[in-house]
Design an enzyme around this catalytic site. Structure first.
Site, PDB file in Angstrom:
ATOM      1  N   HIS A 188      -8.053  -2.355  -6.328  1.00 51.06           N
ATOM      2  CA  HIS A 188      -7.567  -2.559  -7.441  1.00 51.06           C
ATOM      3  C   HIS A 188      -8.963  -3.785  -8.151  1.00 51.06           C
ATOM      4  CE1 HIS A 188      -3.737  -0.912  -7.130  1.00 51.06           C
ATOM      5  NE2 HIS A 188      -3.930  -1.271  -5.686  1.00 51.06           N
ATOM      6  N   HIS A 226      -8.241   1.661  -1.630  1.00 56.83           N
ATOM      7  CA  HIS A 226      -8.508   1.393  -2.992  1.00 56.83           C
ATOM      8  C   HIS A 226      -8.853   0.080  -3.787  1.00 56.83           C
ATOM      9  CE1 HIS A 226      -4.397   2.014  -1.882  1.00 56.83           C
ATOM     10  NE2 HIS A 226      -4.026   1.641  -2.491  1.00 56.83           N
ATOM     11  N   GLN A 232       0.782  -0.925  -0.236  1.00 54.85           N
ATOM     12  CA  GLN A 232      -0.484   0.200  -0.304  1.00 54.85           C
ATOM     13  C   GLN A 232       1.096   1.203   0.267  1.00 54.85           C
ATOM     14  OE1 GLN A 232      -2.599   0.480   3.163  1.00 54.85           O
ATOM     15  NE2 GLN A 232      -4.063   1.450   2.089  1.00 54.85           N
ATOM     16  N   SER A 233       0.443   2.075  -0.971  1.00 51.01           N
ATOM     17  CA  SER A 233       1.607   3.044  -1.108  1.00 51.01           C
ATOM     18  C   SER A 233       0.710   4.907  -0.706  1.00 51.01           C
ATOM     19  CB  SER A 233       2.053   3.343  -2.601  1.00 51.01           C
ATOM     20  OG  SER A 233       1.471   3.727  -3.361  1.00 51.01           O
ATOM     21  N   VAL A 234      -0.840   4.189  -1.045  1.00 53.49           N
ATOM     22  CA  VAL A 234      -1.698   5.631  -0.987  1.00 53.49           C
ATOM     23  C   VAL A 234      -2.994   5.375   0.248  1.00 53.49           C
ATOM     24  CG1 VAL A 234      -3.313   6.973  -2.168  1.00 53.49           C
ATOM     25  CG2 VAL A 234      -2.176   6.394  -3.397  1.00 53.49           C
TER      26      VAL A 234
HETATM   27  P1  5GP Z   1      -1.191   0.878  -3.213  1.00 57.84           P
HETATM   28  O1  5GP Z   1      -0.178   0.458  -4.239  1.00 57.84           O
HETATM   29  O2  5GP Z   1      -1.668   2.409  -2.559  1.00 57.84           O
HETATM   30  O3  5GP Z   1      -1.367  -0.571  -4.039  1.00 57.84           O
HETATM   31  O4  5GP Z   1      -1.979   1.716  -5.268  1.00 57.84           O
HETATM   32  C1  5GP Z   1      -1.703   3.125  -5.231  1.00 57.84           C
HETATM   33  C2  5GP Z   1      -2.027   2.675  -6.742  1.00 57.84           C
HETATM   34  O5  5GP Z   1      -2.551   4.496  -6.774  1.00 57.84           O
HETATM   35  C3  5GP Z   1      -1.152   2.280  -7.930  1.00 57.84           C
HETATM   36  O6  5GP Z   1      -0.990   1.243  -8.279  1.00 57.84           O
HETATM   37  C4  5GP Z   1      -0.507   4.062  -8.021  1.00 57.84           C
HETATM   38  O7  5GP Z   1      -0.119   3.553  -9.500  1.00 57.84           O
HETATM   39  C5  5GP Z   1      -1.719   4.096  -8.137  1.00 57.84           C
HETATM   40  N1  5GP Z   1      -1.769   5.773  -8.285  1.00 57.84           N
HETATM   41  C6  5GP Z   1      -0.909   6.992  -8.005  1.00 57.84           C
HETATM   42  N2  5GP Z   1      -1.212   8.396  -7.911  1.00 57.84           N
HETATM   43  C7  5GP Z   1      -1.850   8.443  -8.311  1.00 57.84           C
HETATM   44  C8  5GP Z   1      -2.765   9.061  -9.028  1.00 57.84           C
HETATM   45  O8  5GP Z   1      -2.226  10.154  -9.418  1.00 57.84           O
HETATM   46  N3  5GP Z   1      -3.476   8.767 -10.427  1.00 57.84           N
HETATM   47  C9  5GP Z   1      -4.436   8.025 -10.837  1.00 57.84           C
HETATM   48  N4  5GP Z   1      -5.005   7.439 -11.738  1.00 57.84           N
HETATM   49  N5  5GP Z   1      -3.596   6.554  -9.637  1.00 57.84           N
HETATM   50  C10 5GP Z   1      -2.404   6.790  -8.441  1.00 57.84           C
END
Ligand code: 5GP
Ligand code: ZN
Length: 116
Positions: free
Chosen positions: A104, A102, A96-98
Site C-alpha cells: 500500500h 501488495h 490482509q484481505s487479498v
Molecule cells: P489488504 O486489506 O489485503 O491489505 O488490502 C487489499 C486492498 O485491495 C484494499 O485496500 C482494497 O480496497 C483493495 N481492493 C480489493 N479488491 C480490489 C479490486 O478489485 N480492485 C482494486 N483496485 N483494489 C481492490
C-alpha cells in the site's frame, strides 16, 4: 506463477480492470478501489506470492523494487515531502484481505502512529 482464482493475478492479466499507474517486468501499480487516503495505490508483483511469509531469498530484488516504484509514484503525486506510508499487511490479524502481496502506498493526509 499465477493463481487463476486470485483477484490480483486477474488484474495482472487484465481479466479484471484496474486504474493502472505503473507497469513493468516485475510489478504493476494501480489505484485502490476503496481508497483510505487521497493517494492510495497498490504496488503488486506480477508473480503470485500469498503473503510475506512465503517470500524466498530470490524475491529480494522484487520486494525492493516494489518499494522504489512506490517512492517514484509518491514523488509523481507530490507527497514525498509531506510524507507517505508504505504498508505490507501479512495475514488477517494485520488486515490482509487479498492473498497476493501488495504494498500500500498511502499519502495526502497525516497518519497516526501506531496504526490501529
Ligand atoms: P489488504 O486489506 O489485503 O491489505 O488490502 C487489499 C486492498 O485491495 C484494499 O485496500 C482494497 O480496497 C483493495 N481492493 C480489493 N479488491 C480490489 C479490486 O478489485 N480492485 C482494486 N483496485 N483494489 C481492490
Ligand atoms: Zn495472485
Amino acid at each position: 506463477m499465477k493463481d487463476p482464482n486470485c483477484l490480483f493475478c486477474k488484474i495482472v492479466d487484465g481479466r479484471i480492470p484496474a486504474k493502472t499507474v505503473h507497469d513493468d517486468a516485475l510489478c504493476v501499480a494501480f489505484e485502490d478501489v476503496n481508497p483510505k487516503s487521497p493517494v492510495h495505490v497498490l504496488v503488486i508483483p506480477k508473480n503470485h506470492v500469498e503473503t510475506t511469509n512465503d517470500l524466498l531469498p530470490e524475491d529480494e530484488p522484487m520486494v525492493g523494487h516494489l518499494v522504489t516504484v512506490a517512492a517514484g509514484i509518491a514523488k509523481a503525486r507530490g507527497v514525498e515531502g509531506s510524507g507517505y506510508r508504505t504498508v505490507l499487511n501479512c495475514n488477517r490479524g494485520a488486515g490482509q484481505s487479498v492473498f497476493h502481496i501488495h504494498l500500500h502506498l498511502m499519502g495526502g493526509r497525516s497518519f497516526a502512529w501506531p496504526p490501529g
